[in-house]
Design a protein around this motif. Structure first.
Motif, PDB file in Angstrom:
ATOM      1  N   ASN A   1       0.810  -1.230   0.000  1.00  0.00           N
ATOM      2  CA  ASN A   1       0.000   0.000   0.000  1.00  0.00           C
ATOM      3  C   ASN A   1       0.839   1.274   0.000  1.00  0.00           C
ATOM      4  OD1 ASN A   1      -2.496  -1.272  -0.064  1.00  0.00           O
ATOM      5  ND2 ASN A   1      -2.732  -1.312   2.161  1.00  0.00           N
ATOM      6  N   LYS A   2       2.106   1.175  -0.419  1.00  0.00           N
ATOM      7  CA  LYS A   2       2.981   2.350  -0.436  1.00  0.00           C
ATOM      8  C   LYS A   2       3.440   2.656  -1.856  1.00  0.00           C
ATOM      9  CE  LYS A   2       4.842   1.008   4.105  1.00  0.00           C
ATOM     10  NZ  LYS A   2       6.075   0.744   4.893  1.00  0.00           N
ATOM     11  N   ARG A   3       3.934   3.858  -2.033  1.00  0.00           N
ATOM     12  CA  ARG A   3       4.568   4.241  -3.301  1.00  0.00           C
ATOM     13  C   ARG A   3       6.050   4.497  -3.042  1.00  0.00           C
ATOM     14  NH1 ARG A   3       1.436   8.971  -6.147  1.00  0.00           N
ATOM     15  NH2 ARG A   3       1.316   9.927  -4.074  1.00  0.00           N
ATOM     16  N   SER A   4       6.878   4.286  -4.051  1.00  0.00           N
ATOM     17  CA  SER A   4       8.325   4.417  -3.879  1.00  0.00           C
ATOM     18  C   SER A   4       8.899   5.466  -4.819  1.00  0.00           C
ATOM     19  CB  SER A   4       9.021   3.071  -4.148  1.00  0.00           C
ATOM     20  OG  SER A   4      10.439   3.233  -4.200  1.00  0.00           O
ATOM     21  N   ILE A   5       9.801   6.256  -4.249  1.00  0.00           N
ATOM     22  CA  ILE A   5      10.631   7.157  -5.038  1.00  0.00           C
ATOM     23  C   ILE A   5      12.048   7.061  -4.486  1.00  0.00           C
ATOM     24  CG2 ILE A   5      10.049   9.159  -3.585  1.00  0.00           C
ATOM     25  CD1 ILE A   5      10.400  10.931  -6.062  1.00  0.00           C
ATOM     26  N   ALA A   6      13.028   6.974  -5.366  1.00  0.00           N
ATOM     27  CA  ALA A   6      14.427   6.867  -4.954  1.00  0.00           C
ATOM     28  C   ALA A   6      15.092   8.233  -5.069  1.00  0.00           C
ATOM     29  CB  ALA A   6      15.160   5.840  -5.819  1.00  0.00           C
ATOM     30  N   LEU A   7      15.717   8.675  -3.979  1.00  0.00           N
ATOM     31  CA  LEU A   7      16.373   9.982  -3.944  1.00  0.00           C
ATOM     32  C   LEU A   7      17.744   9.865  -3.296  1.00  0.00           C
ATOM     33  CD1 LEU A   7      13.421  12.259  -2.687  1.00  0.00           C
ATOM     34  CD2 LEU A   7      14.202  11.967  -5.050  1.00  0.00           C
ATOM     35  N   ASP A   8      18.662  10.689  -3.763  1.00  0.00           N
ATOM     36  CA  ASP A   8      19.967  10.843  -3.120  1.00  0.00           C
ATOM     37  C   ASP A   8      19.901  12.114  -2.283  1.00  0.00           C
ATOM     38  OD1 ASP A   8      22.560  11.259  -2.353  1.00  0.00           O
ATOM     39  OD2 ASP A   8      23.391  11.397  -4.381  1.00  0.00           O
ATOM     40  N   LEU A   9      19.773  11.952  -0.984  1.00  0.00           N
ATOM     41  CA  LEU A   9      19.524  13.110  -0.126  1.00  0.00           C
ATOM     42  C   LEU A   9      20.733  14.030   0.005  1.00  0.00           C
ATOM     43  CD1 LEU A   9      17.301  11.536   2.665  1.00  0.00           C
ATOM     44  CD2 LEU A   9      16.656  12.567   0.470  1.00  0.00           C
ATOM     45  N   LYS A  10      21.887  13.588  -0.490  1.00  0.00           N
ATOM     46  CA  LYS A  10      23.058  14.473  -0.508  1.00  0.00           C
ATOM     47  C   LYS A  10      23.142  15.284  -1.799  1.00  0.00           C
ATOM     48  CE  LYS A  10      25.720  11.522   2.611  1.00  0.00           C
ATOM     49  NZ  LYS A  10      26.972  10.720   2.802  1.00  0.00           N
ATOM     50  N   ASN A  11      22.242  14.996  -2.728  1.00  0.00           N
ATOM     51  CA  ASN A  11      22.166  15.745  -3.978  1.00  0.00           C
ATOM     52  C   ASN A  11      21.190  16.900  -3.807  1.00  0.00           C
ATOM     53  OD1 ASN A  11      20.331  16.031  -6.609  1.00  0.00           O
ATOM     54  ND2 ASN A  11      22.431  15.618  -7.252  1.00  0.00           N
ATOM     55  N   ALA A  12      21.572  18.083  -4.223  1.00  0.00           N
ATOM     56  CA  ALA A  12      20.769  19.280  -3.969  1.00  0.00           C
ATOM     57  C   ALA A  12      19.376  19.184  -4.586  1.00  0.00           C
ATOM     58  CB  ALA A  12      21.491  20.518  -4.497  1.00  0.00           C
ATOM     59  N   ALA A  13      19.298  18.684  -5.830  1.00  0.00           N
ATOM     60  CA  ALA A  13      17.993  18.608  -6.489  1.00  0.00           C
ATOM     61  C   ALA A  13      17.078  17.603  -5.786  1.00  0.00           C
ATOM     62  CB  ALA A  13      18.184  18.222  -7.960  1.00  0.00           C
ATOM     63  N   ASP A  14      17.638  16.455  -5.415  1.00  0.00           N
ATOM     64  CA  ASP A  14      16.822  15.450  -4.732  1.00  0.00           C
ATOM     65  C   ASP A  14      16.438  15.916  -3.333  1.00  0.00           C
ATOM     66  OD1 ASP A  14      16.939  13.887  -6.938  1.00  0.00           O
ATOM     67  OD2 ASP A  14      18.021  12.222  -6.022  1.00  0.00           O
ATOM     68  N   HIS A  15      17.350  16.618  -2.671  1.00  0.00           N
ATOM     69  CA  HIS A  15      17.042  17.176  -1.354  1.00  0.00           C
ATOM     70  C   HIS A  15      15.876  18.150  -1.462  1.00  0.00           C
ATOM     71  CE1 HIS A  15      17.583  19.299   2.478  1.00  0.00           C
ATOM     72  NE2 HIS A  15      18.330  18.273   2.881  1.00  0.00           N
TER      73      HIS A  15
ATOM     74  N   ALA B   1       3.733  -4.174  -2.331  1.00  0.00           N
ATOM     75  CA  ALA B   1       4.904  -3.333  -2.080  1.00  0.00           C
ATOM     76  C   ALA B   1       5.444  -2.822  -3.417  1.00  0.00           C
ATOM     77  CB  ALA B   1       5.978  -4.130  -1.351  1.00  0.00           C
ATOM     78  N   PRO B   2       5.929  -1.597  -3.449  1.00  0.00           N
ATOM     79  CA  PRO B   2       6.360  -1.023  -4.732  1.00  0.00           C
ATOM     80  C   PRO B   2       7.714  -1.541  -5.178  1.00  0.00           C
ATOM     81  CG  PRO B   2       6.805   0.515  -2.956  1.00  0.00           C
ATOM     82  CD  PRO B   2       6.081  -0.648  -2.332  1.00  0.00           C
ATOM     83  N   LEU B   3       7.921  -1.548  -6.478  1.00  0.00           N
ATOM     84  CA  LEU B   3       9.264  -1.710  -7.003  1.00  0.00           C
ATOM     85  C   LEU B   3      10.061  -0.457  -6.668  1.00  0.00           C
ATOM     86  CD1 LEU B   3       8.398  -3.062 -10.581  1.00  0.00           C
ATOM     87  CD2 LEU B   3       9.117  -4.402  -8.577  1.00  0.00           C
ATOM     88  N   LEU B   4      11.371  -0.584  -6.647  1.00  0.00           N
ATOM     89  CA  LEU B   4      12.212   0.572  -6.337  1.00  0.00           C
ATOM     90  C   LEU B   4      11.974   1.690  -7.347  1.00  0.00           C
ATOM     91  CD1 LEU B   4      14.481   1.923  -4.732  1.00  0.00           C
ATOM     92  CD2 LEU B   4      16.131   0.758  -6.223  1.00  0.00           C
ATOM     93  N   ASP B   5      11.630   2.868  -6.842  1.00  0.00           N
ATOM     94  CA  ASP B   5      11.426   4.066  -7.660  1.00  0.00           C
ATOM     95  C   ASP B   5      10.236   3.927  -8.608  1.00  0.00           C
ATOM     96  OD1 ASP B   5      12.373   6.712  -8.008  1.00  0.00           O
ATOM     97  OD2 ASP B   5      13.326   6.175  -9.903  1.00  0.00           O
ATOM     98  N   GLU B   6       9.354   2.993  -8.329  1.00  0.00           N
ATOM     99  CA  GLU B   6       8.250   2.700  -9.251  1.00  0.00           C
ATOM    100  C   GLU B   6       7.362   3.912  -9.508  1.00  0.00           C
ATOM    101  OE1 GLU B   6       4.278  -0.196  -9.486  1.00  0.00           O
ATOM    102  OE2 GLU B   6       5.820  -0.570  -7.975  1.00  0.00           O
ATOM    103  N   HIS B   7       7.193   4.764  -8.509  1.00  0.00           N
ATOM    104  CA  HIS B   7       6.226   5.852  -8.633  1.00  0.00           C
ATOM    105  C   HIS B   7       6.893   7.219  -8.761  1.00  0.00           C
ATOM    106  CE1 HIS B   7       4.228   2.519  -6.459  1.00  0.00           C
ATOM    107  NE2 HIS B   7       3.256   2.789  -7.305  1.00  0.00           N
ATOM    108  N   SER B   8       8.166   7.221  -9.134  1.00  0.00           N
ATOM    109  CA  SER B   8       8.902   8.481  -9.205  1.00  0.00           C
ATOM    110  C   SER B   8       8.232   9.488 -10.136  1.00  0.00           C
ATOM    111  CB  SER B   8      10.338   8.220  -9.686  1.00  0.00           C
ATOM    112  OG  SER B   8      11.055   9.424  -9.830  1.00  0.00           O
ATOM    113  N   GLU B   9       7.852   9.018 -11.307  1.00  0.00           N
ATOM    114  CA  GLU B   9       7.297   9.959 -12.286  1.00  0.00           C
ATOM    115  C   GLU B   9       5.984  10.555 -11.816  1.00  0.00           C
ATOM    116  OE1 GLU B   9       6.060  10.080 -17.020  1.00  0.00           O
ATOM    117  OE2 GLU B   9       7.532   8.621 -16.291  1.00  0.00           O
ATOM    118  N   GLU B  10       5.081   9.713 -11.326  1.00  0.00           N
ATOM    119  CA  GLU B  10       3.786  10.249 -10.910  1.00  0.00           C
ATOM    120  C   GLU B  10       3.916  11.146  -9.688  1.00  0.00           C
ATOM    121  OE1 GLU B  10       1.416   7.093  -8.185  1.00  0.00           O
ATOM    122  OE2 GLU B  10       1.791   6.389 -10.218  1.00  0.00           O
ATOM    123  N   ILE B  11       4.853  10.815  -8.780  1.00  0.00           N
ATOM    124  CA  ILE B  11       5.050  11.658  -7.600  1.00  0.00           C
ATOM    125  C   ILE B  11       5.606  13.012  -8.005  1.00  0.00           C
ATOM    126  CG2 ILE B  11       6.406  11.912  -5.484  1.00  0.00           C
ATOM    127  CD1 ILE B  11       6.155   8.836  -5.164  1.00  0.00           C
TER     128      ILE B  11
END
Length: 393
Positions: A64-78, A363-373
Motif C-alpha cells: 500500500n505504499k509508493r516508492s521514489i528513490a532519492l539521493d539526499l546528498k544531492n541538492a535537487a533530490d534534497h 509493495a512497490p518496485l524501487l522508484d516505481e512511482h517516481s514519475e507520478e510523484i
C-alpha cells in the motif's frame, strides 16, 4: 470505500521493520505513504527469501505504499524531498540520532518551515540519554529490556523470542503516537515531534515483571511455561500434540479436574485457592499432565469448550493460516505484485465498521512511482530525466 486516514500523506524515510511497520498500518487505513529510498533501495530489499528476485520480507510490510528513490546528498533530490514534506502531514524516520540533523532534516529545522508537520522518529535507544548514539536491533532490545531474562526454560539460558517483538511493539507505539498527534492537531493546528525506541517499547511490555520487581525488589524468575499469577495456565501435552488451558478461576479449575478424572485435586490443600495453585504450580501441572496425555488435542478442545474453559490447540503455521477462523477474519490476503505475481500477505487485524482498512496494492518496485510523484509536485520533465540518469550511473 475511503479508509479512515484518507487524505493523510506520510513521507517515510524509515527502514528495516519498526518504522515501515508503523507506516504500513497507516497505509492500510488509507494514508498515502510515499517511501523515500536511496538510489540502491532500502536494505530490506536485499533480505531473503526472494520471489522472482523481490524480497518477501520487504513485500510483507511495505504494501500500500509508493516508492521514489532519492539521493539526499544531492541538492535537487534534497529539494524534491522538501517539496514532498511540504505536501505531507507526517514524516517518519528511523536513522541513528544525528543523521537527520546532518542532512538538515531534523525536527528543529523542519518545525519552523512546516508547523503542521507531525515528525515521527524511532531508534534503538531513543534520541536522548547515555545510549542515544548506539544503533539498536530487536535482538539487542530483547537482551537489554529483560525479555530474554524471563524467556525460556526455567533452568536454561536466556532465550530470544523468534518474532521481532521489540521492532513490532515500537512500530505500534509509533503508530499510536502519530494518530494521537494528528488528533491533537485538530485542536491546536500544530504538528509535533513523536518519538519512541525499541528499548522503550520492549521495557513497556514488562507488565507482570515490573509488578514483581517493584513489589518485591527481586528479579522476576524465569517461569518456563508457567504464569506468574495464574494456575493452571500453560501448555499441556496431549496424546497427539499440545493444548493450552487457562483455568485459573475456581469454577474453571473444578471443571477441569472433573474432566481430568482428578477430583481429588480440588480438595488437595496445596490447590485450595488461586494463590495456593500458583505456589504449587509444578505439582499441579505434573498431576494434570498425566491425564491430558491420555486424550487427543481435539478431544480436550471439544470438552473444554463444552464447559466453557478457555483453551486452544498449539497450531503450526500451516494449520494457522488455513484455520477457519483466520480465513473468516480475512487474516490471509492475496495481492498482485508486478514482478512476483500473486503473493499472500497478512490481513488487517483492526476492523472498522464504516471506514475499513484495505490492501490496495503490493509493495512497490524501487522508484516505481517516481514519475507520478514528481508530476504531483509539479516538477519539470527535465528533472525526471536528470534523476533517471543518475540512477543508471
Amino acid at each position: 470505500m475511503p479508509g479512515a486516514l484518507e487524505g493523510i500523506r506520510v513521507i517515510e524515510l524509515s527502514h528495516q521493520l519498526a518504522g515501515p511497520f508503523c507506516s504500513m498500518n497507516l497505509a492500510d487505513h488509507g494514508a498515502d505513504v510515499i517511501k523515500v529510498e536511496p538510489l540502491w533501495g532500502e536494505d530490506m530489499r536485499h533480505i531473503p527469501p526472494f520471489i522472482e528476485g523481490e524480497s518477501a520480507p520487504y513485500m510483507m510490510w511495505n504494501r500500500n505504499k509508493r516508492s521514489i528513490a532519492l539521493d539526499l546528498k544531492n541538492a535537487a533530490d534534497h529539494a524534491t524531498l522538501l517539496d514532498l514534506i511540504a505536501s505531507a502531514d507526517v514524516l517518519l524516520e528511523s536513522f541513528r540520532p544525528g543523521v537527520m540533523a546532518r542532512l538538515g532534516l531534523d525536527w528543529k529545522t523542519l518545525e519552523t518551515q512546516f508547523p503542521r508537520l507531525i515528525y515521527g522518529s524511532v531508534s534503538g535507544f531513543g534520541q536522548t540519554g547515555p545510549l542515544a548514539d548506539r544503533g539498536g536491533f530487536d535482538l539487542i532490545a530483547q537482551a537489554m529490556s529483560g525479555l530474554m531474562a524471563v524467556t525460556g526454560a526455567r533452568d536454561g539460558p536466556p532465550h530470544r523470542l523468534p518474532i521481532p517483538l521489540c521492532d513490532l511493539a515500537a512500530g505500534l507505539y509509533l503508530t499510536i503516537g502519530v494518530l494521537s498527534a494528528l488528533e491533537a492537531r485538530h485542536r491546536t493546528g500544530k504538528g509535533q515531534y513523536v518519538e519512541t525506541s525499541l528499548f522503550d517499547a520492549a521495557t513497556a511490555l514488562q507488565m507482570y515483571e515490573a509488578v514483581h520487581y517493584f513489589t518485591t525488589g527481586e528479579n522476576p524468575p524465569r517461569m518456563g511455561q508457567a504464569h506468574r499469577g495464574i494456575s493452571p495456565y500453560q501448555v499441556f501435552p496431549t496424546a497427539d500434540g499440545y493444548v493450552t488451558i487457562g483455568a485459573g478461576q475456581q469454577r474453571f479449575f473444578e471443571c477441569l479436574c472433573e474432566l481430568a478424572d482428578a477430583a481429588a485435586l480440588v480438595t488437595d490443600p496445596r490447590f485450595s485457592t488461586p494463590e495456593d495453585r500458583v505456589r504449587h504450580n509444578d505439582a499441579l501441572v505434573e498431576a494434570l499432565s498425566i491425564t491430558t496425555q491420555t486424550r487427543t488435542t481435539q478431544w480436550w478442545t471439544d470438552e473444554l469448550d463444552r464447559v466453557g474453559i478457555p483453551c486452544g490447540p498449539v497450531l503450526n503455521h500451516e494449520q494457522l493460516f488455513n484455520h477457519p477462523q483466520i480465513v473468516h477474519r480475512e487474516m490471509v490476503a492475496r495481492v498482485s505484485h508486478p514482478k512476483a505475481g500473486t503473493v499472500r500477505t497478512l490481513g488487517i487485524p483492526l476492523k472498522l465498521s464504516d471506514t475499513p482498512g484495505s490492501i490496495r496494492s503490493s509493495a512497490p518496485l524501487l522508484d516505481e512511482h517516481s514519475e507520478e510523484i514528481r508530476e504531483e509536485l509539479g516538477h519539470a520533465a527535465s528533472a525526471r530525466i536528470e534523476h533517471s540518469s543518475r540512477r543508471r550511473n
